[in-house]
Design an enzyme around this catalytic site. Structure first.
Site, PDB file in Angstrom:
ATOM      1  N   LYS A  12     -19.559 -51.680   3.194  1.00  0.00           N
ATOM      2  CA  LYS A  12     -17.903 -51.150   2.717  1.00  0.00           C
ATOM      3  C   LYS A  12     -17.513 -49.988   3.000  1.00  0.00           C
ATOM      4  CE  LYS A  12     -15.508 -55.456   1.217  1.00  0.00           C
ATOM      5  NZ  LYS A  12     -15.932 -57.095   2.228  1.00  0.00           N
ATOM      6  N   THR A  57     -21.410 -57.521   2.707  1.00  0.00           N
ATOM      7  CA  THR A  57     -20.625 -55.958   1.985  1.00  0.00           C
ATOM      8  C   THR A  57     -19.682 -55.991   0.880  1.00  0.00           C
ATOM      9  OG1 THR A  57     -19.149 -56.966   3.272  1.00  0.00           O
ATOM     10  CG2 THR A  57     -21.001 -55.241   4.470  1.00  0.00           C
ATOM     11  N   ARG A 169       2.806 -12.366  11.629  1.00  0.00           N
ATOM     12  CA  ARG A 169       3.588 -13.279  11.931  1.00  0.00           C
ATOM     13  C   ARG A 169       2.896 -14.326  10.554  1.00  0.00           C
ATOM     14  NH1 ARG A 169      -2.314 -16.835  15.120  1.00  0.00           N
ATOM     15  NH2 ARG A 169      -3.540 -15.831  13.728  1.00  0.00           N
ATOM     16  N   GLN A 212      -9.855 -17.459  12.614  1.00  0.00           N
ATOM     17  CA  GLN A 212     -11.360 -17.203  13.082  1.00  0.00           C
ATOM     18  C   GLN A 212     -12.105 -16.376  11.969  1.00  0.00           C
ATOM     19  OE1 GLN A 212      -9.274 -17.764  16.074  1.00  0.00           O
ATOM     20  NE2 GLN A 212     -10.770 -18.694  17.446  1.00  0.00           N
ATOM     21  N   HIS A 240       1.614 -23.694  13.714  1.00  0.00           N
ATOM     22  CA  HIS A 240       2.178 -22.534  14.075  1.00  0.00           C
ATOM     23  C   HIS A 240       3.965 -22.562  13.618  1.00  0.00           C
ATOM     24  CE1 HIS A 240      -0.835 -22.357  16.980  1.00  0.00           C
ATOM     25  NE2 HIS A 240      -0.807 -23.349  17.435  1.00  0.00           N
TER      26      HIS A 240
END
Length: 286
Positions: A12, A57, A169, A212, A240
């Site tokens: 469910k 369910t 940035r 990363q 971005h």
């Protein structure tokens, strides 16, 4: 050629549960979305339509609500453990139960008034088999941004590369993190808050040369500060931000005015783990 039934499960999905605990005039609120999935000796219903081993369910949904009344909802990991263990121990044909919980936070405004918190969603996934138990906690939608202290340069260039290098940035992401616990017995609230704090500090205190690198730093900070966590899986979209071109207006844009990009976006994924942890019970990386 023979055709056989592969791995299968049923359950469910998205049972909505709100539990109000009334302590005199002061109330507390739990808001969960619960998913249940069972697997085991269930081939007959697929192959012949024999439902003798199928727990409806609808019964799973009812169990969620009954357990909320009988046991209270508590922490999402605790509630998921109760449900998963119940299905495995009460149904001999069930070999494994997977219970997932999304927990939505509410801020108290008064004794019985609340405001929905929208900055992140807490998650928990518990898998119980007849032999083992695994607890995975997590968070989704945790949006973080550093307005500087991020660079990106020195990357591979080919004839299709147009991206300019940058030494300053905006770095922004919406964290989707899941971490696997070493045991099924922890102070779940303290563990979650500690892991969340470590994720945020890992992001804030990392001078980033790539998303990363930030991912690994965040995961490492969690493992260094939370001994009960075996490994952590992070999915980080790169939100971005592009400099707006103000030159048509004879204005200089000195890293001040940005266009917040929607899509496409970079997507960075990785797992940070201890080198001596036991193998995961489930393919939880997927």
């Amino acid at each position: 050629m023979s055709i056989v039934l592969g791995e299968n499960r049923y359950g469910k999905a998205e049972t909505r549960l709100v539990r109000v605990s009334r302590d005199g005039d002061t109330h507390s609120l739990i808001d969960f979305t619960v998913g249940v999935a069972l697997s085991g000796d269930l081939a007959a219903t697929h192959l012949t339509g024999d439902n003798a081993g199928v727990l409806p369910t609808d019964t799973m949904k009812n169990t969620v609500y009954a357990f909320a009344k009988e046991h209270g909802a508590g922490e999402p990991e605790e509630f998921a453990l109760l449900l998963a263990r119940h299905f495995v121990t009460s149904q001999p044909q069930v070999r494994a139960a997977r219970v997932s919980v999304e927990s939505f936070g509410w801020e108290r405004l008064g004794p019985h008034s609340f405001q929905r918190r929208g900055d992140h969603t807490r998650t928990a996934v518990v898998t119980v088999t007849v032999e083992q138990t695994e607890v995975i906690s997590g968070v989704t939608g945790l949006t973080l941004l550093n307005s500087t202290a991020s660079e990106f340069h020195g990357f591979v260039r080919d004839k299709y590369t147009t991206l300019p290098e940058t030494t300053d940035r905006i770095l922004a992401t919406a964290v989707d993190a899941r971490w696997r616990h070493l045991t099924d017995d922890a102070d779940w609230a303290k563990s979650f808050e500690g892991a969340l704090d470590a994720l945020i500090k890992g992001f804030v205190n990392t001078y980033s040369h790539s998303l990363q690198q930030t991912l690994f730093s965040m995961g490492s900070h969690v493992l260094r500060t939370r001994d009960e966590i075996a490994e952590i899986r992070l999915v980080l979209p790169n939100k971005h931000h592009y400099l707006a071109d103000l030159s048509p207006f004879d204005l200089t844009n000195d890293n001040e005015v940005f266009i917040a990009g929607d899509r496409p976006y970079g997507l960075i994924e990785g797992t940070v783990t201890r080198d001596d942890v036991p193998e995961a019970l489930t393919a939880w990386y997927q």
